[in-house]
Design a protein around this motif. Structure first.
Motif, PDB file in Angstrom:
ATOM      1  N   MET A   1     -39.847   1.592  18.935  1.00  0.00           N
ATOM      2  CA  MET A   1     -40.143   0.501  18.017  1.00  0.00           C
ATOM      3  C   MET A   1     -39.300   0.621  16.748  1.00  0.00           C
ATOM      4  O   MET A   1     -38.725  -0.348  16.257  1.00  0.00           O
ATOM      5  CB  MET A   1     -41.631   0.502  17.677  1.00  0.00           C
ATOM      6  N   LYS A   2     -39.215   1.840  16.187  1.00  0.00           N
ATOM      7  CA  LYS A   2     -38.437   2.048  14.972  1.00  0.00           C
ATOM      8  C   LYS A   2     -36.962   1.760  15.204  1.00  0.00           C
ATOM      9  O   LYS A   2     -36.272   1.244  14.323  1.00  0.00           O
ATOM     10  CB  LYS A   2     -38.620   3.483  14.478  1.00  0.00           C
ATOM     11  N   LEU A   3     -36.464   2.105  16.408  1.00  0.00           N
ATOM     12  CA  LEU A   3     -35.059   1.864  16.719  1.00  0.00           C
ATOM     13  C   LEU A   3     -34.726   0.377  16.707  1.00  0.00           C
ATOM     14  O   LEU A   3     -33.581  -0.013  16.443  1.00  0.00           O
ATOM     15  CB  LEU A   3     -34.707   2.463  18.089  1.00  0.00           C
ATOM     16  N   ARG A   4     -35.719  -0.466  16.986  1.00  0.00           N
ATOM     17  CA  ARG A   4     -35.494  -1.911  17.036  1.00  0.00           C
ATOM     18  C   ARG A   4     -35.820  -2.602  15.710  1.00  0.00           C
ATOM     19  O   ARG A   4     -35.717  -3.818  15.608  1.00  0.00           O
ATOM     20  CB  ARG A   4     -36.349  -2.525  18.154  1.00  0.00           C
ATOM     21  N   GLY A   5     -36.234  -1.821  14.694  1.00  0.00           N
ATOM     22  CA  GLY A   5     -36.486  -2.411  13.384  1.00  0.00           C
ATOM     23  C   GLY A   5     -37.902  -2.870  13.147  1.00  0.00           C
ATOM     24  O   GLY A   5     -38.176  -3.582  12.173  1.00  0.00           O
ATOM     25  N   GLY A   6     -38.839  -2.486  14.042  1.00  0.00           N
ATOM     26  CA  GLY A   6     -40.233  -2.841  13.840  1.00  0.00           C
ATOM     27  C   GLY A   6     -40.618  -4.183  14.439  1.00  0.00           C
ATOM     28  O   GLY A   6     -39.792  -4.908  14.998  1.00  0.00           O
ATOM     29  N   VAL A   7     -41.891  -4.524  14.298  1.00  0.00           N
ATOM     30  CA  VAL A   7     -42.446  -5.737  14.899  1.00  0.00           C
ATOM     31  C   VAL A   7     -41.765  -6.991  14.358  1.00  0.00           C
ATOM     32  O   VAL A   7     -41.491  -7.934  15.105  1.00  0.00           O
ATOM     33  CB  VAL A   7     -43.967  -5.801  14.659  1.00  0.00           C
ATOM     34  N   SER A   8     -41.461  -7.019  13.068  1.00  0.00           N
ATOM     35  CA  SER A   8     -40.866  -8.214  12.470  1.00  0.00           C
ATOM     36  C   SER A   8     -39.535  -8.566  13.113  1.00  0.00           C
ATOM     37  O   SER A   8     -39.195  -9.752  13.254  1.00  0.00           O
ATOM     38  CB  SER A   8     -40.675  -8.008  10.963  1.00  0.00           C
ATOM     39  N   ARG A   9     -38.774  -7.570  13.506  1.00  0.00           N
ATOM     40  CA  ARG A   9     -37.474  -7.814  14.137  1.00  0.00           C
ATOM     41  C   ARG A   9     -37.616  -8.211  15.609  1.00  0.00           C
ATOM     42  O   ARG A   9     -36.721  -8.837  16.167  1.00  0.00           O
ATOM     43  CB  ARG A   9     -36.606  -6.557  14.030  1.00  0.00           C
ATOM     44  N   LEU A  10     -38.712  -7.814  16.225  1.00  0.00           N
ATOM     45  CA  LEU A  10     -38.907  -8.114  17.640  1.00  0.00           C
ATOM     46  C   LEU A  10     -39.461  -9.515  17.865  1.00  0.00           C
ATOM     47  O   LEU A  10     -39.257 -10.113  18.914  1.00  0.00           O
ATOM     48  CB  LEU A  10     -39.860  -7.095  18.272  1.00  0.00           C
ATOM     49  N   ARG A  11     -40.173 -10.036  16.870  1.00  0.00           N
ATOM     50  CA  ARG A  11     -40.752 -11.369  17.019  1.00  0.00           C
ATOM     51  C   ARG A  11     -39.658 -12.415  17.174  1.00  0.00           C
ATOM     52  O   ARG A  11     -38.569 -12.308  16.625  1.00  0.00           O
ATOM     53  CB  ARG A  11     -41.610 -11.715  15.805  1.00  0.00           C
ATOM     54  N   SER A  12     -39.969 -13.450  17.923  1.00  0.00           N
ATOM     55  CA  SER A  12     -39.050 -14.563  18.087  1.00  0.00           C
ATOM     56  C   SER A  12     -38.807 -15.240  16.743  1.00  0.00           C
ATOM     57  O   SER A  12     -39.707 -15.356  15.902  1.00  0.00           O
ATOM     58  CB  SER A  12     -39.625 -15.587  19.077  1.00  0.00           C
ATOM     59  N   LEU A  13     -37.568 -15.707  16.522  1.00  0.00           N
ATOM     60  CA  LEU A  13     -37.249 -16.432  15.298  1.00  0.00           C
ATOM     61  C   LEU A  13     -38.035 -17.739  15.219  1.00  0.00           C
ATOM     62  O   LEU A  13     -38.210 -18.305  14.142  1.00  0.00           O
ATOM     63  CB  LEU A  13     -35.746 -16.729  15.239  1.00  0.00           C
ATOM     64  N   SER A  14     -38.519 -18.209  16.364  1.00  0.00           N
ATOM     65  CA  SER A  14     -39.295 -19.454  16.405  1.00  0.00           C
ATOM     66  C   SER A  14     -40.791 -19.202  16.232  1.00  0.00           C
ATOM     67  O   SER A  14     -41.576 -20.147  16.264  1.00  0.00           O
ATOM     68  CB  SER A  14     -39.063 -20.171  17.742  1.00  0.00           C
ATOM     69  N   ALA A  15     -41.180 -17.931  16.054  1.00  0.00           N
ATOM     70  CA  ALA A  15     -42.611 -17.603  15.967  1.00  0.00           C
ATOM     71  C   ALA A  15     -43.225 -18.179  14.694  1.00  0.00           C
ATOM     72  O   ALA A  15     -42.569 -18.293  13.660  1.00  0.00           O
ATOM     73  CB  ALA A  15     -42.794 -16.086  15.996  1.00  0.00           C
TER      74      ALA A  15
END
Length: 322
Positions: free
Chosen positions: A1-15
């Protein structure tokens, strides 16, 4: 998760309104398509710590895990971890955990193979930073057998290649070297830093298909390869899949890759950008594509127009007025 920048970075830009991130996976075989089911939902708290909101595991339709459970509600700290990642908690469905651990993604970057110092410290780097180290870890007999197979395949694309072998330098550094035939009777040896991008890319693809047995994810395998070689990649992977039972998934923009007549509409998924996010749909749902195939058009002509950006021709106007 940390490698991907956390939940905020994983959420869709359309969320909207901070929704959960949800994953649903079904694992099975050709005869039993849904042996296992795994569903995961998570969000984050005010401290940006990922928090599990749902974890469900089913086996042949029967639920064997459903979280949050009463223990989770009494101790919310438990929701910062899935049971899937805990050895002492996943014994009833460790087969699912092992399946996820077997998945490999590869997008080999030739320059990183030539200059591994750029990726010092990385392990199982999908971009090839430790590709030579990965080869070095394989037992000698297995490695030699794989390299012989790869050499024979590479000779189709690189006819001058007579030999391909693993070799260690004076300091024990792993290398690949190939013997190229030319006007001298003895030929000439070249190291991996002298291989072309196409040779390194194809070598990496072939090695990846023979290494391990889990699902293999490949991004644009046609890059740096001659179109005449790209055409036969689907057949190559189909044979590997038939012999090893390995599932291979590829992303591509290549019409050459899709020109293989053995590829069916049900084997192609279209990713189409929409205002609310990217939609994924089987090509078999495209009515016009099925009609075009029945009329004799190649698969690429039937499906590629559906992925074309609407205003792609506007790129030709770039530079006007400079």
């Amino acid at each position: 998760m940390k490698l991907r920048g956390g939940v905020s970075r994983l959420r869709s830009l359309s969320a909207r309104r901070y929704p959960d991130i949800a994953l649903s996976v079904h694992v099975g075989t050709g005869t039993e398509t849904e042996t296992w089911g795994y569903e995961l939902r998570f969000t984050q708290n005010n401290q940006r710590v990922p928090i599990l909101t749902k974890e469900v595991v089913t086996r042949q339709g029967k639920t064997i895990l459903n979280r949050p459970d009463p223990d989770d509600r009494r101790d919310p700290e438990r929701l910062t971890q899935t049971f899937l990642e805990q050895v002492n908690a996943n014994s009833k469905f460790r087969e699912v955990a092992n399946f996820f651990a077997s998945i490999r993604y590869q997008h080999l970057v030739p320059q990183l193979v030539r200059e591994p110092d750029r990726s010092t410290g990385k392990v199982d780097d999908p971009y090839g930073g430790d590709f030579l180290e990965q080869i070095a870890k394989v037992p000698d007999r297995t490695r030699q057998a794989r390299l012989r197979r790869i050499r024979d395949a590479l000779k189709v694309a690189v006819p001058q290649l007579g030999e391909l072998e693993f070799w260690r330098g004076e300091r024990g550094t792993p290398h690949l070297r190939g013997k190229y035939e030319h006007w001298r009777p003895t030929g000439a040896w070249q190291m991996e830093d002298q291989f072309s991008d196409g040779t390194l890319r194809l070598l990496g693809l072939l090695w990846a298909t023979l290494d391990r047995a889990g699902p293999l994810l490949l991004e644009e395998p046609e890059l740096s390869l001659h179109p005449a070689v790209v055409v036969f990649i689907p057949q190559l992977f189909a044979r590997v899949q038939g012999r090893l039972g390995r599932q291979i998934l590829m992303s591509t923009h290549s019409t050459d890759l899709l020109s293989d007549t053995g590829i069916g509409l049900d084997e192609v998924l279209l990713l189409q950008p929409r205002t609310g996010g990217t939609e994924v749909a089987p090509a078999s749902t495209l009515r016009d594509a099925r009609v075009l195939l029945e009329e004799g058009l190649p698969l690429s002509d039937a499906v590629m127009p559906h992925t074309r950006p609407e205003k792609a021709d506007q790129l030709a106007l770039f530079g006007e007025g400079i």
